[in-house]
Write a protein that holds these residues in place. Sequence first.
Motif, PDB file in Angstrom:
ATOM      1  N   SER A 120       0.827  -1.213   0.000  1.00  0.00           N
ATOM      2  CA  SER A 120       0.000   0.000   0.000  1.00  0.00           C
ATOM      3  C   SER A 120       0.862   1.263   0.000  1.00  0.00           C
ATOM      4  CB  SER A 120      -0.924  -0.001   1.221  1.00  0.00           C
ATOM      5  OG  SER A 120      -1.723   1.170   1.238  1.00  0.00           O
ATOM      6  N   GLU A 121       1.883   1.291   0.853  1.00  0.00           N
ATOM      7  CA  GLU A 121       2.784   2.445   0.907  1.00  0.00           C
ATOM      8  C   GLU A 121       3.518   2.633  -0.412  1.00  0.00           C
ATOM      9  OE1 GLU A 121       5.204   3.677   4.378  1.00  0.00           O
ATOM     10  OE2 GLU A 121       4.660   1.705   5.164  1.00  0.00           O
ATOM     11  N   TYR A 122       3.918   1.523  -1.016  1.00  0.00           N
ATOM     12  CA  TYR A 122       4.668   1.581  -2.271  1.00  0.00           C
ATOM     13  C   TYR A 122       3.827   2.208  -3.381  1.00  0.00           C
ATOM     14  CZ  TYR A 122       7.174  -0.045  -6.421  1.00  0.00           C
ATOM     15  OH  TYR A 122       7.829  -0.108  -7.624  1.00  0.00           O
ATOM     16  N   ILE A 123       2.604   1.744  -3.508  1.00  0.00           N
ATOM     17  CA  ILE A 123       1.726   2.232  -4.572  1.00  0.00           C
ATOM     18  C   ILE A 123       1.372   3.705  -4.364  1.00  0.00           C
ATOM     19  CG2 ILE A 123      -0.575   1.972  -5.595  1.00  0.00           C
ATOM     20  CD1 ILE A 123      -0.290  -1.058  -5.158  1.00  0.00           C
ATOM     21  N   THR A 124       1.248   4.131  -3.117  1.00  0.00           N
ATOM     22  CA  THR A 124       0.833   5.514  -2.827  1.00  0.00           C
ATOM     23  C   THR A 124       2.010   6.395  -2.402  1.00  0.00           C
ATOM     24  OG1 THR A 124       0.341   4.939  -0.508  1.00  0.00           O
ATOM     25  CG2 THR A 124      -1.459   4.738  -2.113  1.00  0.00           C
ATOM     26  N   ASN A 125       3.225   6.001  -2.739  1.00  0.00           N
ATOM     27  CA  ASN A 125       4.405   6.730  -2.257  1.00  0.00           C
ATOM     28  C   ASN A 125       4.401   8.208  -2.622  1.00  0.00           C
ATOM     29  OD1 ASN A 125       7.189   6.710  -1.026  1.00  0.00           O
ATOM     30  ND2 ASN A 125       7.697   7.410  -3.090  1.00  0.00           N
ATOM     31  N   ALA A 126       3.840   8.560  -3.767  1.00  0.00           N
ATOM     32  CA  ALA A 126       3.822   9.963  -4.200  1.00  0.00           C
ATOM     33  C   ALA A 126       3.084  10.860  -3.210  1.00  0.00           C
ATOM     34  CB  ALA A 126       3.183  10.077  -5.583  1.00  0.00           C
ATOM     35  N   LYS A 127       2.197  10.262  -2.417  1.00  0.00           N
ATOM     36  CA  LYS A 127       1.427  11.047  -1.445  1.00  0.00           C
ATOM     37  C   LYS A 127       2.062  11.037  -0.057  1.00  0.00           C
ATOM     38  CE  LYS A 127      -2.945  10.040  -3.803  1.00  0.00           C
ATOM     39  NZ  LYS A 127      -4.309   9.455  -3.660  1.00  0.00           N
ATOM     40  N   TYR A 128       3.241  10.441   0.073  1.00  0.00           N
ATOM     41  CA  TYR A 128       3.848  10.287   1.400  1.00  0.00           C
ATOM     42  C   TYR A 128       4.234  11.629   2.013  1.00  0.00           C
ATOM     43  CZ  TYR A 128       6.933   8.821   5.148  1.00  0.00           C
ATOM     44  OH  TYR A 128       7.520   8.643   6.382  1.00  0.00           O
ATOM     45  N   ARG A 129       3.981  11.755   3.311  1.00  0.00           N
ATOM     46  CA  ARG A 129       4.379  12.925   4.075  1.00  0.00           C
ATOM     47  C   ARG A 129       5.110  12.478   5.337  1.00  0.00           C
ATOM     48  NH1 ARG A 129       3.289  14.377  -0.086  1.00  0.00           N
ATOM     49  NH2 ARG A 129       1.885  16.018  -0.822  1.00  0.00           N
ATOM     50  N   PHE A 130       6.182  13.177   5.678  1.00  0.00           N
ATOM     51  CA  PHE A 130       6.937  12.815   6.873  1.00  0.00           C
ATOM     52  C   PHE A 130       6.129  13.122   8.128  1.00  0.00           C
ATOM     53  CE2 PHE A 130      10.415  12.564   3.958  1.00  0.00           C
ATOM     54  CZ  PHE A 130      11.346  11.727   4.559  1.00  0.00           C
ATOM     55  N   PRO A 131       6.306  12.322   9.190  1.00  0.00           N
ATOM     56  CA  PRO A 131       5.578  12.561  10.443  1.00  0.00           C
ATOM     57  C   PRO A 131       6.039  13.844  11.117  1.00  0.00           C
ATOM     58  CG  PRO A 131       7.219  10.849  10.741  1.00  0.00           C
ATOM     59  CD  PRO A 131       7.174  11.140   9.263  1.00  0.00           C
ATOM     60  N   THR A 132       5.131  14.441  11.887  1.00  0.00           N
ATOM     61  CA  THR A 132       5.454  15.683  12.602  1.00  0.00           C
ATOM     62  C   THR A 132       5.729  15.432  14.079  1.00  0.00           C
ATOM     63  OG1 THR A 132       3.091  16.072  12.961  1.00  0.00           O
ATOM     64  CG2 THR A 132       4.091  17.094  11.013  1.00  0.00           C
ATOM     65  N   THR A 133       5.721  14.174  14.486  1.00  0.00           N
ATOM     66  CA  THR A 133       5.983  13.823  15.881  1.00  0.00           C
ATOM     67  C   THR A 133       7.491  13.824  16.148  1.00  0.00           C
ATOM     68  OG1 THR A 133       5.840  11.506  15.228  1.00  0.00           O
ATOM     69  CG2 THR A 133       3.890  12.486  16.217  1.00  0.00           C
ATOM     70  N   GLU A 148      12.181  14.027   1.903  1.00  0.00           N
ATOM     71  CA  GLU A 148      11.553  13.402   0.752  1.00  0.00           C
ATOM     72  C   GLU A 148      11.805  11.896   0.811  1.00  0.00           C
ATOM     73  OE1 GLU A 148      11.554  13.878  -4.137  1.00  0.00           O
ATOM     74  OE2 GLU A 148      13.337  14.434  -2.982  1.00  0.00           O
ATOM     75  N   ARG A 149      10.790  11.111   0.455  1.00  0.00           N
ATOM     76  CA  ARG A 149      10.964   9.666   0.355  1.00  0.00           C
ATOM     77  C   ARG A 149      10.792   9.256  -1.101  1.00  0.00           C
ATOM     78  NH1 ARG A 149       7.116   5.232   3.263  1.00  0.00           N
ATOM     79  NH2 ARG A 149       5.791   5.665   1.459  1.00  0.00           N
ATOM     80  N   THR A 150      11.802   8.590  -1.633  1.00  0.00           N
ATOM     81  CA  THR A 150      11.759   8.147  -3.022  1.00  0.00           C
ATOM     82  C   THR A 150      11.837   6.629  -3.101  1.00  0.00           C
ATOM     83  OG1 THR A 150      14.173   8.431  -3.165  1.00  0.00           O
ATOM     84  CG2 THR A 150      12.800  10.258  -3.934  1.00  0.00           C
ATOM     85  N   VAL A 151      11.393   6.088  -4.232  1.00  0.00           N
ATOM     86  CA  VAL A 151      11.514   4.661  -4.525  1.00  0.00           C
ATOM     87  C   VAL A 151      12.748   4.486  -5.391  1.00  0.00           C
ATOM     88  CG1 VAL A 151      10.496   2.707  -5.727  1.00  0.00           C
ATOM     89  CG2 VAL A 151       9.039   4.224  -4.368  1.00  0.00           C
TER      90      VAL A 151
END
Length: 252
Positions: A120-133, A148-151
Amino acid sequence: MAGEHVIKKFTVIIIIFIIAIAAVVFFFWQVDAEEQTPKVTKSELIESNKVWVENKAQIPLQDNIILSIPAANTDATIATNGDLIIDSTNTEILQELAASNSRYKGIKAYRLRIEAKKVSEYITNAKYRFPTTTVQEKLTNYEITSGERTVETENTPVKFATTTNPNEIAATLKTTYSSDDAEIAANIFNSKIPDEITITDDTKDLATAKNVTIYPKAFVYDFMLQKNTMLIFKDQEEAMITEPIGIEYIIK
């Protein structure tokens, strides 16, 4: 002289007092290290991953190369353990891969296997946002300020072993960190980053062929890490985490 001694002593006491107050505040600072993600059963995970294939998802082979399924000469399936498997001899896709990196030059077929938990994370990686915690380690608080997180497909081919299954291979892939601080920061992420994963695939004949090379597929987290020590001292550094999520076959 006595007056100067008293002033120096008083100054030291004030400094110690300030540090003590900062330490007390720091230790009582409520830090939510990571958000809790809902737990799902293995069967629920498998069914969830099947939905991506059934709903004709767009699957990133590289950050700038997207496979839209269904596609000609391409099979997209979910294995019995929930892994996503892509097998393709699609000319257009192979040409895009060959143009993206010299390692794909002369490619005749492509195979990708992504670990079930990361589909699920792989397919939606373009929408990934880093946590603010944030996360606390001893006297230091760690926070990601940007990133930024890239594949990516890693450069070093996979070393695999055979298993008790006559046609199965197993590849153990380790997570790497740019520094000790980056490893501590891994605890910030909502989805746990494991130290290693093992991918199994029933492809012994294919994997041992001379014209086949297997590479690790990974999430690469590139981010700025801010460290606050006792609420007084601040420092910032660039950090990187490379998390393996699957394997990629280049067949020539």
